[in-house]
Design a protein around this motif. Structure first.
Motif, PDB file in Angstrom:
ATOM      1  N   ARG A   1     -14.719 -32.271  16.377  1.00  0.00           N
ATOM      2  CA  ARG A   1     -15.904 -32.730  17.098  1.00  0.00           C
ATOM      3  C   ARG A   1     -15.699 -34.157  17.615  1.00  0.00           C
ATOM      4  N   LYS A   2     -15.068 -35.010  16.815  1.00  0.00           N
ATOM      5  CA  LYS A   2     -14.888 -36.400  17.213  1.00  0.00           C
ATOM      6  C   LYS A   2     -13.700 -36.564  18.151  1.00  0.00           C
ATOM      7  N   TYR A   3     -12.589 -35.880  17.828  1.00  0.00           N
ATOM      8  CA  TYR A   3     -11.372 -35.973  18.645  1.00  0.00           C
ATOM      9  C   TYR A   3     -10.887 -34.557  18.953  1.00  0.00           C
ATOM     10  N   PRO A   4     -11.448 -33.929  19.987  1.00  0.00           N
ATOM     11  CA  PRO A   4     -11.073 -32.536  20.297  1.00  0.00           C
ATOM     12  C   PRO A   4      -9.612 -32.367  20.654  1.00  0.00           C
ATOM     13  N   GLN A   5      -8.927 -33.483  21.000  1.00  0.00           N
ATOM     14  CA  GLN A   5      -7.515 -33.359  21.351  1.00  0.00           C
ATOM     15  C   GLN A   5      -6.594 -33.261  20.136  1.00  0.00           C
ATOM     16  N   ILE A   6      -7.128 -33.498  18.937  1.00  0.00           N
ATOM     17  CA  ILE A   6      -6.307 -33.409  17.731  1.00  0.00           C
ATOM     18  C   ILE A   6      -5.994 -31.958  17.403  1.00  0.00           C
ATOM     19  N   LYS A   7      -4.759 -31.707  16.992  1.00  0.00           N
ATOM     20  CA  LYS A   7      -4.393 -30.384  16.492  1.00  0.00           C
ATOM     21  C   LYS A   7      -3.974 -30.516  15.028  1.00  0.00           C
ATOM     22  N   LEU A   8      -4.745 -29.917  14.150  1.00  0.00           N
ATOM     23  CA  LEU A   8      -4.416 -29.919  12.722  1.00  0.00           C
ATOM     24  C   LEU A   8      -3.390 -28.819  12.494  1.00  0.00           C
ATOM     25  N   VAL A   9      -2.141 -29.207  12.353  1.00  0.00           N
ATOM     26  CA  VAL A   9      -1.048 -28.241  12.268  1.00  0.00           C
ATOM     27  C   VAL A   9      -1.063 -27.516  10.937  1.00  0.00           C
ATOM     28  N   ARG A  10      -1.232 -28.248   9.858  1.00  0.00           N
ATOM     29  CA  ARG A  10      -1.189 -27.605   8.538  1.00  0.00           C
ATOM     30  C   ARG A  10      -1.871 -28.497   7.520  1.00  0.00           C
ATOM     31  N   ALA A  11      -2.285 -27.876   6.449  1.00  0.00           N
ATOM     32  CA  ALA A  11      -2.861 -28.590   5.311  1.00  0.00           C
ATOM     33  C   ALA A  11      -1.889 -28.498   4.141  1.00  0.00           C
ATOM     34  N   LEU A  12      -1.625 -29.636   3.524  1.00  0.00           N
ATOM     35  CA  LEU A  12      -0.692 -29.700   2.397  1.00  0.00           C
ATOM     36  C   LEU A  12      -1.426 -30.137   1.141  1.00  0.00           C
ATOM     37  N   ARG A  13      -1.006 -29.588   0.043  1.00  0.00           N
ATOM     38  CA  ARG A  13      -1.461 -30.120  -1.238  1.00  0.00           C
ATOM     39  C   ARG A  13      -0.705 -31.411  -1.522  1.00  0.00           C
ATOM     40  N   LEU A  14      -1.282 -32.247  -2.346  1.00  0.00           N
ATOM     41  CA  LEU A  14      -0.670 -33.543  -2.644  1.00  0.00           C
ATOM     42  C   LEU A  14       0.730 -33.365  -3.201  1.00  0.00           C
ATOM     43  N   ARG A  15       0.908 -32.374  -4.069  1.00  0.00           N
ATOM     44  CA  ARG A  15       2.225 -32.137  -4.654  1.00  0.00           C
ATOM     45  C   ARG A  15       3.245 -31.723  -3.595  1.00  0.00           C
ATOM     46  N   ASP A  16       2.821 -30.883  -2.628  1.00  0.00           N
ATOM     47  CA  ASP A  16       3.730 -30.456  -1.563  1.00  0.00           C
ATOM     48  C   ASP A  16       4.126 -31.630  -0.680  1.00  0.00           C
ATOM     49  N   TYR A  17       3.162 -32.520  -0.412  1.00  0.00           N
ATOM     50  CA  TYR A  17       3.467 -33.681   0.419  1.00  0.00           C
ATOM     51  C   TYR A  17       4.489 -34.588  -0.280  1.00  0.00           C
ATOM     52  N   GLU A  18       4.289 -34.816  -1.560  1.00  0.00           N
ATOM     53  CA  GLU A  18       5.184 -35.718  -2.285  1.00  0.00           C
ATOM     54  C   GLU A  18       6.602 -35.173  -2.354  1.00  0.00           C
ATOM     55  N   ARG A  19       6.757 -33.843  -2.310  1.00  0.00           N
ATOM     56  CA  ARG A  19       8.091 -33.253  -2.366  1.00  0.00           C
ATOM     57  C   ARG A  19       8.844 -33.364  -1.045  1.00  0.00           C
ATOM     58  N   ARG A  20       8.143 -33.540   0.056  1.00  0.00           N
ATOM     59  CA  ARG A  20       8.786 -33.546   1.368  1.00  0.00           C
ATOM     60  C   ARG A  20       9.478 -34.879   1.629  1.00  0.00           C
ATOM     61  N   GLU A  21      10.638 -34.783   2.252  1.00  0.00           N
ATOM     62  CA  GLU A  21      11.365 -35.994   2.603  1.00  0.00           C
ATOM     63  C   GLU A  21      10.874 -36.576   3.921  1.00  0.00           C
ATOM     64  N   SER A  22      10.395 -35.720   4.825  1.00  0.00           N
ATOM     65  CA  SER A  22       9.935 -36.198   6.121  1.00  0.00           C
ATOM     66  C   SER A  22       8.764 -35.342   6.571  1.00  0.00           C
ATOM     67  N   ILE A  23       8.039 -35.839   7.577  1.00  0.00           N
ATOM     68  CA  ILE A  23       6.881 -35.156   8.137  1.00  0.00           C
ATOM     69  C   ILE A  23       7.130 -34.945   9.633  1.00  0.00           C
ATOM     70  N   ALA A  24       6.956 -33.705  10.085  1.00  0.00           N
ATOM     71  CA  ALA A  24       7.219 -33.391  11.487  1.00  0.00           C
ATOM     72  C   ALA A  24       6.053 -33.773  12.401  1.00  0.00           C
ATOM     73  N   GLU A  25       4.832 -33.823  11.860  1.00  0.00           N
ATOM     74  CA  GLU A  25       3.665 -34.102  12.693  1.00  0.00           C
ATOM     75  C   GLU A  25       3.637 -35.578  13.116  1.00  0.00           C
ATOM     76  N   ASP A  26       2.734 -35.893  14.067  1.00  0.00           N
ATOM     77  CA  ASP A  26       2.654 -37.251  14.592  1.00  0.00           C
ATOM     78  C   ASP A  26       2.117 -38.243  13.560  1.00  0.00           C
ATOM     79  N   PHE A  27       1.156 -37.821  12.777  1.00  0.00           N
ATOM     80  CA  PHE A  27       0.676 -38.664  11.683  1.00  0.00           C
ATOM     81  C   PHE A  27      -0.025 -37.801  10.651  1.00  0.00           C
ATOM     82  N   VAL A  28      -0.430 -38.427   9.548  1.00  0.00           N
ATOM     83  CA  VAL A  28      -0.976 -37.720   8.390  1.00  0.00           C
ATOM     84  C   VAL A  28      -2.377 -38.239   8.099  1.00  0.00           C
ATOM     85  N   ILE A  29      -3.292 -37.315   7.824  1.00  0.00           N
ATOM     86  CA  ILE A  29      -4.637 -37.663   7.347  1.00  0.00           C
ATOM     87  C   ILE A  29      -4.755 -37.148   5.918  1.00  0.00           C
TER      88      ILE A  29
END
Length: 636
Positions: A423-451
């Motif tokens: 609603r606030k930023y219609p141009q945003i595409k939420l590619v995927r949702a990660l659990r905190l544990r999954d995020y911590e295991r990843r070495e890099s992030i393919a998306e433009d930024f993380v919320i």
């Protein structure tokens, strides 16, 4: 130890994750900055004996300073979990509706007010909206002296109302996860998902994502209601297909196993109606009357949905506009009355995706009708489809920034945050949702930024920390990253590569080129054997020349297994119908990446606007092409 008021508890929770200025804290708590300072002083008076204080930093705001980690750690353990309560009017209305819809007894507002730390007058104000919403389903609330308020109505209405509420909270509105959890038995949705998917697949029932979610929610509601002794008693007589009847019968058996209670015939008949109402039926072209405008519109929209994954079937405005145009178009086509379309070339260039989708749909329909629809008429249809796509999917000429959401609070919370962001930023595409544990295991992030809803360390991309209900301050932080233009450089890096780059010096015709390129893509696993015939068929319908020596050959539909762009430079030129192509981009687009990949067309539009064709086919390597293309798209 617990804090003496809920507001102090909320203030303490907010400042655990990030430093915040007092203006932002005042907005979140709906109090003055003076009250915030008083509350901070009260917290500090309690925390000082546990080795911690909130200190004010000029640039960041209030932040937690821990002087004695051991003492503070012991204090944190003793704090324990704070019970969740609805905090906004919308949350309270959701929770009130769920309580009334699921409770077997009368409810007292005084007890709910004490539980949620609000006044009875506040709940009385919320009840007006609750009664109105329940009334839409012919459900009524009756007040009994000394007992409280109880809901009355038919069981079908109760289930429908509860399912609609949960569906809305999941997809459209920022609903309350607390209400969502209270409405269903724990784990019911997760348990039902594979069961329903297997049944629908075996019975060949096609559903949209929204339809599948609605049926899963209804079944989860039915599991709870049947388990608590509230079966359906009124059977519905409705003629449905054999596949729908079989699916409903198997789902009823699955619900009987889950509830361990016998199911009435009414349960199965109601399931039949729900499935039939949400089934996506693929109309057979051979059954379409060529003179039937309604049938043609239905076929066009169904084709777009099944072949390209864009569901425009529920867009009433688009359907009305198309029907108005098609009724007169059929008369023109029948009597071969030609009308000019002065916008045809502009439509091809500025709505290239809508043009290709409409062209493919019309080509499929023409196989079963004696009429031939001209390019001018297709252009008008494509304009309607293009407007419908933009209205429903925010498809423009810039790729939406891709975002990864880190959230451990479950699917309902993810959907809620996604709705707020959209609603606030219609141009945003939420590619995927990660659990905190999954995020911590990843070495890099393919998306433009993380919320993230929790405080996390940055990897190789920026991180914005937000609360479950993002404030204006947090949304402004997201906005700074959204406004960064990464669209075209990302497209060039993601879909163009040296392995799929070719310079053609010798003479070559289109068919030979297609066989060479598609053969390599098939060997590499990007496409299957159906891709080459589809590319040739698409080219036979109308030339894929984009303009100024650029050609964009592609298949009819999204047939690729993985998305890739094969770039061909032909300085001597390749005959392309009545024109000559010198820069060819073979597009292989998959269904999994269709929304992102369709924005590739924007790069080709930039090439045309910059008159970059001669510079592009003069390149002698992929690196030179990439640098030239990047310089070109960066100017637009």
């Amino acid at each position: 130890m617990r804090f003496p008021t809920p507001r102090l508890t909320r203030l303490f929770e907010m400042l655990q994750n990030e430093p915040l200025p007092q203006d932002e804290l005042a907005r979140r708590l709906s109090v003055s900055t003076r009250t915030v300072r008083a509350d901070i002083a009260a917290l500090n008076a309690l925390l000082i004996r546990h080795g911690a204080q909130f200190v004010l930093s000029r640039n960041d705001g209030y932040r937690l300073k821990i002087d004695d980690p051991d003492s503070y750690r012991l204090f944190s353990v003793r704090q324990g979990a704070v019970p969740e309560i609805p905090r906004t009017s919308e949350e309270r209305m959701h929770c009130l509706m769920v309580r009334f819809l699921t409770s077997a007894f009368s409810l007292k507002l005084e007890a709910l007010a004490d539980e949620w730390f609000v006044s009875r007058a506040t709940l009385q104000n919320d009840m007006a909206e609750v009664r109105e919403r329940l009334g839409r389903y012919q459900l009524t609330l009756e007040t009994r002296p000394r007992h409280g308020i109880k809901l009355f109505g038919r069981e079908t209405a109760i289930r429908t109302c509860l399912t609609d509420l949960l569906w809305t909270m999941s997809w459209q509105a920022p609903g309350s996860p607390l209400a969502f959890r209270e409405a269903l038995s724990a784990g019911a949705l997760e348990l039902l998902q594979p069961i329903l998917e297997e049944i629908f697949s075996r019975c060949q029932i096609q559903l949209t994502d929204e339809g599948a979610l609605f049926l899963r929610l209804y079944c989860a509601v039915a599991v709870r209601r049947i388990g608590e002794g509230y079966p359906l008693s009124e059977a519905i007589s409705e003629a449905v297909g054999e596949s729908v009847s079989r699916a409903a019968r198997e789902i009823a058996r699955a619900l009987q196993r889950l509830t361990e209670k016998p199911l009435s015939a009414a349960e199965e008949s109601w399931l039949q109606v729900l499935i039939a109402a949400r089934q996506v039926e693929e109309r057979t072209p051979g059954t379409i009357n060529a003179d039937d405008g309604e049938a043609l519109v239905n076929y066009l929209l169904t084709f777009v949905n099944t072949r390209y994954n864009y569901n425009l079937l529920t867009d009433r405005q688009l359907r009305a506009d198309l029907l108005t145009h098609v009724k007169t178009m059929i008369t023109r086509v029948r009597y071969q009355i030609m009308i000019p379309n002065p916008l045809l070339e502009n439509i091809k260039q500025h709505y290239p995706m809508a043009w290709d989708i409409t062209l493919a749909a019309v080509a499929g329909w023409e196989k079963y009708t004696p009429y031939a629809i001209s390019e001018n008429e297709i252009g008008f249809l494509a304009l309607h489809i293009g407007v419908g796509l933009e209205r429903n999917y925010d498809i423009g000429y810039r790729r939406r920034p891709s975002v990864a959401l880190v959230c451990d609070a479950g699917n309902a919370m993810v959907r809620m945050i996604e709705a707020v962001l959209r609603r606030k930023y219609p141009q945003i595409k939420l590619v995927r949702a990660l659990r905190l544990r999954d995020y911590e295991r990843r070495e890099s992030i393919a998306e433009d930024f993380v919320i993230s809803t929790a405080r996390i360390a940055e990897k190789d991309k920026p991180v914005v920390t937000i609360g479950p209900f993002p404030t204006d301050y947090q949304l402004e932080q997201i906005g700074r990253l959204v406004l960064v233009d990464r669209t075209r450089p990302w497209m060039l890096n993601n879909y163009f590569d040296a392995e799929h780059f070719l310079i053609v010096e010798e003479e070559m015709d289109r068919t030979t080129l297609f066989e060479k390129l598609c053969g390599q893509l098939q060997r590499e696993g990007f496409v299957d054997a159906q891709f080459l015939p589809s590319v040739i068929e698409r080219e036979a319908i109308v030339s894929t020349m984009f303009g100024d020596g650029i050609a964009l050959p592609h298949a009819l539909g999204l047939l690729a297994k993985k998305t890739v762009v094969y770039t061909v430079l032909a300085p001597q030129g390749i005959a392309w119908g009545n024109e000559t192509a010198r820069v060819i981009f073979l597009l292989a687009i998959s269904k999994n990446q269709y929304e992102e990949a369709m924005a590739i067309y924007d790069i080709f539009v930039a090439f045309l606007r910059d008159r970059a064709v001669s510079r592009l086919y003069a390149c002698r390597s992929f690196e030179a092409f990439q640098a030239t293309a990047l310089a070109c798209v960066s100017r637009f």
